[in-house]
Every structure is written in structure tokens, then in C-alpha cells.
Design an enzyme around this catalytic site. Structure first.
Site, short mmCIF file in Angstrom:
data_model
loop_
_atom_site.label_atom_id
_atom_site.label_comp_id
_atom_site.label_asym_id
_atom_site.label_seq_id
_atom_site.Cartn_x
_atom_site.Cartn_y
_atom_site.Cartn_z
N ARG A 9 0.91 -1.24 -0.06
CA ARG A 9 -0.23 0.12 -0.12
C ARG A 9 0.87 1.38 0.08
NH1 ARG A 9 -3.41 -3.18 -0.75
NH2 ARG A 9 -5.58 -3.24 0.12
N SER B 19 -10.88 -0.37 2.94
CA SER B 19 -10.16 -0.58 4.22
C SER B 19 -10.02 0.71 4.78
CB SER B 19 -8.87 -1.41 3.99
OG SER B 19 -9.24 -2.71 3.60
N GLU C 299 -5.39 3.93 5.97
CA GLU C 299 -5.20 3.80 4.46
C GLU C 299 -5.92 4.83 3.67
OE1 GLU C 299 -6.37 1.41 0.88
OE2 GLU C 299 -4.61 1.63 2.09
N1 EPU Z 1 -10.60 -10.90 10.49
C1 EPU Z 1 -11.46 -11.18 11.45
N2 EPU Z 1 -12.85 -10.67 11.59
C2 EPU Z 1 -13.49 -10.28 10.62
C3 EPU Z 1 -12.78 -10.10 9.32
C4 EPU Z 1 -11.38 -10.68 9.26
O1 EPU Z 1 -10.68 -11.23 12.60
O2 EPU Z 1 -14.57 -9.61 10.76
C5 EPU Z 1 -9.33 -11.40 10.22
C6 EPU Z 1 -9.43 -12.79 9.82
O3 EPU Z 1 -8.13 -13.54 10.64
C7 EPU Z 1 -9.03 -12.77 8.40
C8 EPU Z 1 -8.22 -11.51 8.38
O4 EPU Z 1 -8.67 -10.68 9.40
O5 EPU Z 1 -8.35 -13.87 8.04
C9 EPU Z 1 -7.82 -10.83 7.06
O6 EPU Z 1 -9.17 -10.48 6.59
P1 EPU Z 1 -9.39 -10.30 4.82
O7 EPU Z 1 -9.22 -11.52 4.28
O8 EPU Z 1 -10.84 -9.92 4.67
O9 EPU Z 1 -8.47 -9.11 4.48
P2 EPU Z 1 -7.75 -7.87 5.14
O10 EPU Z 1 -6.47 -8.25 5.36
O11 EPU Z 1 -8.77 -7.18 6.10
C10 EPU Z 1 -6.94 -6.80 3.01
C11 EPU Z 1 -6.98 -5.59 2.23
C12 EPU Z 1 -8.23 -5.55 1.30
C13 EPU Z 1 -8.41 -6.75 0.53
C14 EPU Z 1 -8.24 -7.98 1.29
C15 EPU Z 1 -8.14 -9.28 0.51
C16 EPU Z 1 -5.72 -3.92 3.29
C17 EPU Z 1 -5.71 -2.78 4.36
N3 EPU Z 1 -6.93 -4.64 2.91
O12 EPU Z 1 -7.83 -6.80 3.87
O13 EPU Z 1 -8.26 -4.36 0.43
O14 EPU Z 1 -9.48 -6.58 -0.48
O15 EPU Z 1 -6.87 -7.92 2.10
O16 EPU Z 1 -7.01 -9.44 -0.28
O17 EPU Z 1 -4.59 -4.48 3.11
C18 EPU Z 1 -8.80 -1.88 0.38
O18 EPU Z 1 -7.81 -1.90 0.58
O19 EPU Z 1 -9.70 -1.17 0.48
C19 EPU Z 1 -9.32 -3.41 0.50
C20 EPU Z 1 -10.54 -3.82 0.80
#
Ligand code: EPU
Length: 332
Positions: free
Chosen positions: A156, A224, A320
Site C-alpha cells: 500500500r 479498508s 489507508e
Molecule cells: N478478520 C477478523 N474478523 C473479521 C474479518 C477479518 O478477525 O470480521 C481477520 C481474519 O483473521 C482474516 C483477516 O482478518 O483472515 C484478513 O481479513 P480479509 O481476508 O478480509 O483481508 P484484510 O486483511 O482485512 C486486505 C486488504 C483488502 C483486500 C483483502 C483481500 C488491506 C488494508 N486491506 O484486507 O483491501 O480486499 O485483504 O486481499 O490490506 C482495501 O484496501 O480497500 C481493501 C478492501
């Protein structure tokens, strides 16, 4: 005064003093070189910027169009105008059997914004396919190009958020996509696919995103809200001792990335309201403008999340999204 509501996906009813569309880098030069003395801000689709308040300056909207396709024996080369819609480009490519972008389906925003924050999702970051970026340098008025290496991409992050922040207007992004396509299914939710086609990966990513992430056209949001924090291994070990179920992803031999969604979830913010703003019930990393919230309410909620995460986990969450106040960026 011009309404900014249609121009930022968070959808606050903010206004700008002036609004100007820019359809070429030479037009950008006329407007922005030498730099205006009044406050100004440049957006693409406004999907990563929140106008918290009325903006007492000019908002420039990058509307530079055009997709040019070239090919070599081994690669497709795409030269794309910064104002093109990212998701439409992904579909345009798929329809022409040009593959590689499918993991990044449904990311809101424009092509010109993609390199700024090195958009990434489902195991892919766009830097992998960027060959170069053409931009107007606001210090010299010259049109320049940076190679992928010069863009200093990271999670990012890029030179456009660091040394060149506020000093350039991206006009065109040049991509190189190998014809020898390889499926990228390392991300947990894609692993269940068996030898998928690019179209199947695209469909799966669209389905996962639609299931988890609120559609900004229905529920105002900017994706995010915070970046996933990167901590030292020592810090990670300390946290693991206390929270054995803490999820994490290795970054390099010294650092680990922790999902901010997990930290926020642990602290009980999921589904919580602050006025009209809600911490989303399915993905707590996303803050949504659910009931005509205000910039003040958003700041209150974001600051209380940041404060609590710092207090409990000793982690400094960074936003972000770009937060804009009346005349400049707002920090949490
Ligand atoms: N999790 C929880 N509770 C929840 C949801 C998630 O504990 O309610 C934990 C879980 O352990 C899960 C982890 O968070 O495995 C990761 O969640 P998720 O796969 O939804 O991804 P993220 O890390 O929250 C990132 C990007 C997203 C992107 C997804 C998929 C960033 C800041 N965000 O989110 O990007 O779509 O991975 O690759 O890196 C964006 O930048 O706007 C965005 C949506």
C-alpha cells in the site's frame, strides 16, 4: 460551491469551492504549474479519499481516458489513461483474453490511483504488472516517466505517497502482462479452486468481495480504512504469547503483517456505531457511512479504534484512506 457527494465514495455532503475535470497532462500543466496558491486536491474516483468537511479550494478530477494495446511475442503491453475505471479495465482485458488482473477485480477507483497505493487484494499487488508510470512533475512542469523499480513499491505504498507526494499528476500507467498466464491462488479463499481459468478466479474474487465488502454505491465507504500493520518479529512473539490465535503473514525475515480487522474485531468494535457511522459488521476494517454520518463522527470512531489498538496491542494503526479537512489533510 460544488457538491462533492457524487465524487467521493464515502458520500458525505461536502462541497468544494471549485471543481475541475482534467482530460490530459497538458491541461493539468495549465491548471497546476506553477502551483496554485489556493488549496487544491487531486482525485480519481474519490474511492480512497474522504472529504470530511467543505473544502475551501479546487478539487481536480483526473479524467484522462484511453487504452492502447500492443504486444510482443511474450507479453501484452497496455498503455492506459489515468482516468480509466480500474474494474472496467480488468473486464476489458478478460474479454480480450488478456489475463493477470483478475485477482484485483472489483477494486474501486481509477487506473491512475492504482500505482499510488499499489492496489492489492487476494494475493496480488499491481506492482507485479507495472512497467512504468508517466506523470507531470509539478516542480518542473515536465512530463516524466518512472520504471517499476523507481516507483519504490511496497505494501500500500510507493514513491507517489512518499517523496513525490503532492508533486505529481499521474497521466498514464503502462502495464506488461505475460502471455504465459499463471493462476495466482495462494490466497486462502482462492485455494479451493482446482486449476481455475482466469474467468473462474475473476468470478470467485467478485463473489468473495460482494459477500464481505459493502458496495459503496449502496453504503458509503472507502474500503479498508486502516492499513494492516507490520510489526517486528519480537513484537509479534510478544503478542502471540498473549493471543495464541493471532493471525499473521510473513513480510520478510524480520517483520510480520497482522490483519487490522482481527485486532479491531477482538476489541469489540465490529458493528459499533458512532452517530451515522458504523464499523462494518462483516469486515470491521471498513467504516461505513450508514446513516448520513458526519466527518466529525467518522473521526471520533476512527480515533477511538486507533487509540484502543495502541493501548491494548501497542500497535500504531495508520489510515489507508486519505482524510481531507477544510484546506488540508487531517491526521488521526
Ligand atoms: N478478520 C477478523 N474478523 C473479521 C474479518 C477479518 O478477525 O470480521 C481477520 C481474519 O483473521 C482474516 C483477516 O482478518 O483472515 C484478513 O481479513 P480479509 O481476508 O478480509 O483481508 P484484510 O486483511 O482485512 C486486505 C486488504 C483488502 C483486500 C483483502 C483481500 C488491506 C488494508 N486491506 O484486507 O483491501 O480486499 O485483504 O486481499 O490490506 C482495501 O484496501 O480497500 C481493501 C478492501
Amino acid at each position: 460551491m460544488y457538491s462533492l457527494q457524487p465524487f467521493h465514495s464515502f458520500g458525505f455532503a461536502s462541497h468544494a469551492q471549485e471543481l475541475q475535470h482534467i482530460s490530459s497532462l497538458s491541461q493539468a500543466r495549465q491548471f497546476l504549474f506553477p502551483a496554485p496558491t489556493q488549496p487544491y486536491y487531486i482525485i480519481g474516483a474519490g474511492s480512497n479519499t474522504v472529504f470530511l468537511d467543505d473544502f475551501c479550494g479546487t478539487v481536480y478530477i483526473i479524467a484522462i481516458q484511453g487504452i492502447e494495446l500492443y504486444e510482443t511475442d511474450s507479453d501484452y503491453l497496455l498503455h492506459v489513461g489515468a482516468g480509466e475505471n480500474w474494474h472496467q479495465l480488468v473486464e476489458w482485458c478478460l474479454a480480450r483474453n488478456i489475463y493477470g488482473f483478475e485477482n484485483l477485480a472489483l477494486i474501486p477507483g481509477t487506473v491512475g490511483a492504482a500505482p499510488i497505493q499499489n492496489i492489492g487484494a487476494y494475493g496480488l499487488e499491481i506492482e507485479q504488472f507495472i512497467e512504468s508510470v508517466e506523470y507531470l512533475c509539478l516542480r518542473s512542469g515536465e512530463i516524466k516517466q518512472l520504471t517499476r523499480e523507481q516507483c519504490a513499491f511496497a505494501y500500500r505504498d510507493s514513491i507517489f505517497k512518499q517523496q513525490l507526494a503532492g508533486q505529481c499528476v499521474i497521466g498514464q500507467v503502462n502495464f506488461r502482462l505475460p502471455k504465459n498466464w499463471q493462476a495466482n491462488i495462494q490466497y486462502a479463499e482462492l485455494r479451493e479452486l482446482h486449476q481455475p481459468s482466469p474467468h473462474e478466479i475473476f468470478a470467485k474474487v467478485v463473489a468473495v468481495r460482494q459477500a464481505k465488502l459493502p458496495d459503496p454505491l449502496i453504503l458509503g465507504n472507502a474500503g479498508s480504512f486502516f492499513k494492516n500493520p507490520i510489526v517486528s518479529k519480537a513484537h509479534w512473539h510478544m503478542l502471540l504469547a498473549k493471543y495464541p490465535t493471532l493471525p499473521s503473514y510473513p513480510v520478510d525475515e524480520h517483520r510480520v503483517k497482522i490483519p487490522a480487522a482481527w485486532l479491531i474485531d477482538q476489541l469489540g468494535f465490529k458493528g459499533k456505531w458512532q452517530g451515522g457511522i458504523q464499523c462494518h459488521a462483516k469486515q470491521p476494517l471498513v467504516l461505513v457511512n450508514a446513516q448520513h454520518g458526519t466527518g466529525e463522527q467518522l473521526l471520533l470512531l476512527a480515533r477511538s479504534i486507533k487509540h484502543k489498538v495502541s493501548e491494548v496491542f501497542a500497535i500504531n494503526l495508520e489510515n489507508e484512506v486519505q482524510l481531507l479537512g477544510a484546506d488540508k489533510a487531517v491526521t488521526l
